[in-house]
Design an enzyme around this catalytic site. Sequence first.
Site: not given
Ligand SMILES: Cc1cc2nc3c(=O)[nH]c(=O)nc-3n(C[C@H](O)[C@H](O)[C@H](O)COP(=O)(O)O)c2cc1C
Length: 410
Positions: A133, A155-156, A182, A279, A303, A335-336, A358
């Site tokens: 990230s 990146i954003y 993202t 993403k 996300h 996700g999930g 997660r």
């Molecule tokens: C603590 C945390 C920080 C995250 N930070 C970013 C980030 O910096 N950039 C981003 O694109 N997604 C971020 N995400 C989203 C994750 O990339 C991902 O989309 C998401 O965790 C997927 O779902 P899951 O946790 O159920 O696997 C973050 C998620 C969590 C839990």
Amino acid sequence: MSWFRYLLTKIKKITLSITGWLGQWLSSRCVNIHDFRKVSRWLLPKPIYGYLDGGADDEITLANNTQDFAQYELLPKYLVDVSSIDLTTHVMNCDINFPLVLSPTGMSRLFHPDGERAVAEAAKNAGLIYSLSTLSTHSIEEVAAICDVPKWFQIYVFKDRTLITEFFERCRKSGFVGMTLTIDVPPQGNREKDVRYGLTIPPKINLPRVLDYSLTPLWSINYLLGDKFELANVSHRAPVGNSDLMTLIKYLHDQFDFSVSWEDAEEMINLWAGPFAIKGISSVSDAKKAVEIGATTLILSNHGGRQLDSAVTPIGLLPEVRRAVGETVELILDGGVRRGSDIFKALALGANACSVGRPYLYGLATNGEQGVSKVLDILKTEFERTMGLMGITRVSDINRGCLRRRKFIE
Ligand SMILES: Cc1cc2nc3c(=O)[nH]c(=O)nc-3n(C[C@H](O)[C@H](O)[C@H](O)COP(=O)(O)O)c2cc1C
């Protein structure tokens, strides 16, 4: 003075070995991702666990992301030779050991002092891709130094476009092979746990929060004895004379471009001129647009339920997107995912691989690099077992006929 320093170093060493031993023991008791989640809830202070585990608003999407996998039931075929199963595949321009990617997650130092370094090392050992990230607490260069396998960067779109060109330049020099943009931020989702539990960045062990932090002494000791908390990729961008973290966070927050459009995304794709993922795809029309502007990978993601609550779930949307974009476009479901069988279901519905956030962070919080490795190993073993029980020996043989939507029992 030197006596004092010697004593401090000794105390630090003893404390770290006690916390390390406990992390190892706790990790050894975990048999699935849900166990790692329970342990990290117990180890992390409330504000930190809330940031890791929480979602936006009523957390409807967060819950649905996982629950929607249960809408599908598998149709196994027995009496098939499954003595040899090949889990390897090729996605995002890399060969990987099984169809899983480690999603970008910001500020991993919050969960363990080794932060992104530990995640990168575990991903390397598992033969998987890690997407670092922008908001990481270890830098592009630090991660590159320990992870000599293909890596991606997330990146954003920033207002100051020189920040983007700088990241591209640094990533190229450090051997990052792909870029992920993202698109579901800004604005940031309404994460009420962060407000309720008073999350501050960096974490402040102040009077109102002293109870939370004293109930989790292992985390607090590790945090206090570990390296300084910093947003390592951007710390040099702090406005002159104001290098404290809060000023830097404000600077970064101000850098998020609320007027970002598909033209900006296309410009970034052309500028990077290499493998590029988008993403945050949450509709068929966005999936089509992403393909039109030249994205090489689409990541179906909300996300992790942290942005728009009630947004569609990646597993629910996947079949429609696969039908709309055709067979050749690369789709990652993010996700999930909590079980190897979830990965199998996603592949049967048209994904090329899955991505998790997660689950590996629960492992990181429990036992650093080894915790992440164990989480990845559990998901791999579960996926392999599902393949065997389904009578499938190659990833490319997983298809729509392997499952059906659950029907009500008559
Ligand atoms: C603590 C945390 C920080 C995250 N930070 C970013 C980030 O910096 N950039 C981003 O694109 N997604 C971020 N995400 C989203 C994750 O990339 C991902 O989309 C998401 O965790 C997927 O779902 P899951 O946790 O159920 O696997 C973050 C998620 C969590 C839990």
